[in-house]
Structures are given as C-alpha cells and as structure tokens.
Write an enzyme that holds these catalytic residues in place. Sequence first.
Site, PDB file in Angstrom:
ATOM      1  N   GLY A 246       0.835  -1.200   0.000  1.00 15.28           N
ATOM      2  CA  GLY A 246       0.000   0.000   0.000  1.00 15.28           C
ATOM      3  C   GLY A 246       0.869   1.250   0.000  1.00 15.28           C
ATOM      4  N   SER A 247       0.316   2.320   0.538  1.00 15.49           N
ATOM      5  CA  SER A 247       1.019   3.603   0.494  1.00 15.49           C
ATOM      6  C   SER A 247       2.150   3.647   1.519  1.00 15.49           C
ATOM      7  CB  SER A 247       0.033   4.725   0.810  1.00 15.49           C
ATOM      8  OG  SER A 247      -0.371   4.611   2.162  1.00 15.49           O
ATOM      9  N   GLY A 251       2.377   2.064   5.275  1.00 11.29           N
ATOM     10  CA  GLY A 251       3.511   1.208   5.635  1.00 11.29           C
ATOM     11  C   GLY A 251       4.257   1.728   6.848  1.00 11.29           C
ATOM     12  N   GLU A 268       5.755  -3.505   1.042  1.00 16.39           N
ATOM     13  CA  GLU A 268       5.876  -3.237  -0.397  1.00 16.39           C
ATOM     14  C   GLU A 268       5.050  -1.984  -0.637  1.00 16.39           C
ATOM     15  OE1 GLU A 268       5.267  -2.826  -3.917  1.00 16.39           O
ATOM     16  OE2 GLU A 268       4.092  -4.676  -4.002  1.00 16.39           O
ATOM     17  N   CYS A 302       2.147  -0.069  -8.572  1.00 12.37           N
ATOM     18  CA  CYS A 302       3.276   0.496  -7.820  1.00 12.37           C
ATOM     19  C   CYS A 302       4.500   0.566  -8.715  1.00 12.37           C
ATOM     20  CB  CYS A 302       3.541  -0.298  -6.554  1.00 12.37           C
ATOM     21  SG  CYS A 302       3.819  -2.015  -6.890  1.00 12.37           S
TER      22      CYS A 302
END
Length: 511
Positions: A246-247, A251, A268, A302
Amino acid sequence: MTVQTADRVSSLLASLGVEAENPGAFDGSWIDTSGPLIESINPTTGEPIASVRSTTREEYERVAAASVVAFEQWRTWPAPKRGEVVRQLGDELRRHKDALGGLVTLEMGKILSEGLGEVQEMIDMADLAVGMSRQLYGLSMHSERPEHRMYEQWHPLGPVGIITAFNFPVAVWAWNAMVAAVCGDSMIWKPSAKTPLTAVALTRIAQRVLEANDAPAIFGLAIGDRNQVGKPMTEDRRIPLISATGSVAMGRSIGKAVAERLGRSLLELGGNNGIIITDDADQDLALRAVLFAAVGTAGQRCTTTRRLFLQKGIAESFKTRLVDAYKSITPGDPMEASTLMGPLVDGRAVEDMKAAIATAVEQGGQVLCGGEAIEGDGYFVQPTLIEANTQMPITCDETFAPILYIFEFDRLEDAVRDHNSVPQGLSSSIFTTNVLSAERFLSPAGSDCGIANVNIGTSGAEIGGAFGGEKETGGGREAGSDSWKIYMRRQTCTINYGDELPLAQGVEFDV
Ligand code: UN1
C-alpha cells in the site's frame, strides 16, 4: 449499466459464488459478520455491483484464533504435501480464470487482458510454490568441534497477516499466500475495501480446495477497516509476520506497530519509477514500453513509470511521438478487447490526479497532453504528459494515476543522479544499445531500486524474481527467488555425537 452488462455481471458473480450481500470473514466457515456494509462499486459506471458485510474487532478475534489452530495442524504436514494442496489450488484457478479475471476488471477497472493476467500470475505463483515445497533448503556447516555436526533448518513461522491494495486484488495475495502455504503458515487476509468481492470469490475457491483435502483452514479472511481489522492484526502478537502492500503512509504506521512488538514486517510500498532513454536507444521499443508502463492499469501499479528522462539528442522527437501515441488512447470500458486504459478506481483517485496536475502546473510544469478528468459515468481521466524539472517537489510524490513527468539530460551520470533523487526505490529502467551505459545503470553506482531493467519498462515483473524495493518502498521482497525465507523461522542445530564436551572458541571450563 445496460441490461446486457447487468446479465453478464450476475452470471459472473453466480459462477464464483458471490451473492448480493456477502459475509466478510472466513475462519474455516463463513462468519455472519456484523460490521457496516461495504458496497463494491464498478468504477466503469459508478454503480454498485454487490456488497460485503465488514468484520468487527470481535469477529477478527475469531479469525485470528482459528488461524492459530490451523497453523498448529498445518505445520505438521510435510512440505510437499502442503505443495500438493497448492497445486490443486492452481488447477482450480485455471478453471476459474475467465470468471475471476472478469471480476477483477469489473470491480477494479483494469482492462480484461490485465485482469486475466493477474489470475495467471496467481497460477504461476502456485506452480512456483509447488516446486519450492521440495526446496526449502537449509545449509550445513562444518563444526569447529570434533565429532559435531552443524546445520540449519527452516520451520513454519506462524499465522501471517496479509494486507493487500485494490490495484492487484488477487495477485499480491497469491505472492504471499502460495509461498506462506507451502512454508507451513496459516494466514489472515485483509484485502482492500475497494475490492471485497474479488476477495470473497477467491476465498470461496480456496475453501473448496482445503475441504477437498481435509486441510486446516489456513486461508483466513477478514474484510474490514483499519480500526476493526488492520490495527488489531498489526498489534497481534500471535501474528509473527505482517506483509503489507500500500502507500508509504500506511507502511510507516504498520512498520511502527509491528516493530513495537518486535514482529517481522514485509513492506511493499510506493514507487516513483523512472525510465532513462539514451540517444542510442531503440526508439520504437522504448515508445511501446513507456506506453504500457505509464498508461497501463491507468497508472495504478506500484511499478508504473512516473518519470521519464530523455537524452537531449532524441528528446524532441521522442516527445512528439509520445504525445501522438497518448492522444490515440481513448479510455473506455475495460471489458472491451480494444480498450487499453480503463477508469481510475474511484472519485477520490480522480480528485487526487486533478490536484497533482494543478500542483505540477503551479510548480512550473507544462501539460503536453491530457490533464483533464472525463465527464460522464465512471471515473475516467485522460492519460497525461507533463514537461517537468527536477526542482518540482511534486515529482517526488507518487500519485496513483496516469501522469508521466518528462525531464531532459545531457550526461548519463546526471540522469542516474536525478533518477535516484526521489524517496522511493522500487523499479527502474534504461533504454540503450550501449553496453557500457547499461552496465553503469546496473552497477553499484547506478539505479538504487529493487528492480533495474534494460530495454524493458518498469512494470510487469515476472514472479520468478524477488519483488520489492528500497528506501521508502519498504525493503520487503515477495514472490520468487529466496523470498520464502521471511515466511519461515531459521533454526541452527548443532549435534555432538562424541563422548567429550569440547567448547567453541577453545574455551576451557573443566570442573
Ligand atoms: C503492484 O502494483 O503492487 O511488476 C504490483 C508488476 C506486477 C506487480 C505490480 N507484476 O507490475
């Protein structure tokens, strides 16, 4: 939605066992969840498809407790037997590829070819994990002590928390789940609330495979918000590993919560991926690669290319060709075979894109094409090219939308320096026919990213490699190579088969 589409949608949902309203948690049985209803919206039309009743904290607790029990049983299964269950899951996904790929497209908005590609990525992960199940190797070492043997072995770790994002609603689950399953772990999946139906459909498929094998309920599911599911899970000491996609902001908060209890996290997070094109590059190849990497998935990977560095000799001609190519792309229904770009996921994503473009212009950027949201049903936007300079702070941000910032450079060293100057470090590429330029880009002084490609765009990585990135991308690695190790615990074992008790480092301790 036309009648035809509505029919198509209901037959798709029925074939996957998705109802008009679905429970949001699975612990071996479907839990009659009681949280607020999450409506899944088709981003192509803005209309609801079906809904999922979200999981409360108490219901999360049931899923977590069941995952501990499932783990305690599953870890005793021989790894190749666990691999056999994963092999069957891969087969079941082959059978449901069309329907599940269609549901990904319907719920998330990526084009059908990419929706199907995602299911293929799951199948590939299953195949890879089946092989891994016989290759969870440990090393053996030579002991310094006589008549001693020393080796290391890998044991199952425990229940794994898997948090995934809307943009890869199934593949990223599979990167984690297929590997964690052969490693002997159970798991709890918290999917994005934007793609809950896909998660329900996939868990139903996994449920059938588990039941056919009398296997413990290792594939848990808890669809819910941050407070009811995310927070209790990241703080849960029974869950030794949290794998989150995610963002960067998400994270950072997960990383802190997991570190606080000294757990493991696999993060990630965002990317701000660049492609460098040198004067000697094959321009045709580069153009096709930039289009797929920057416009594909409507810029919502991403790994999407967000920054393009053009060497001065080709900059003008490449820009002209790129603008023409961008203008030829008409966003449309992602279910149609001719569509290359579908909608963004929701209205918020459209607003974020508009805000980023306005900021870029304020900071001195020049819109070369696109730049607008498209009026009408659904969340469509124009793919956008912006001539930029590296002094513009907005170019350091990841906006999850099809905006490509273009820079020019004279010397490769400067392009590499600028390329590396952003906080994120996921994926990167160079297009060149000069072997020295390629090797410099791949050298220790070259790209600082987890993924570095030559004459390939930044997105669309294969599952055989380890996937992930450096800096604010979070440092985690998933999928292939030796990424399995994070899902297991390493044990170093030393065995004395002699009659003496020699001590290491020559220490004497005789009584
Ligand atoms: C993501 O966007 O979170 O390399 C993952 C790629 C895909 C995975 C992207 N295989 O573009």
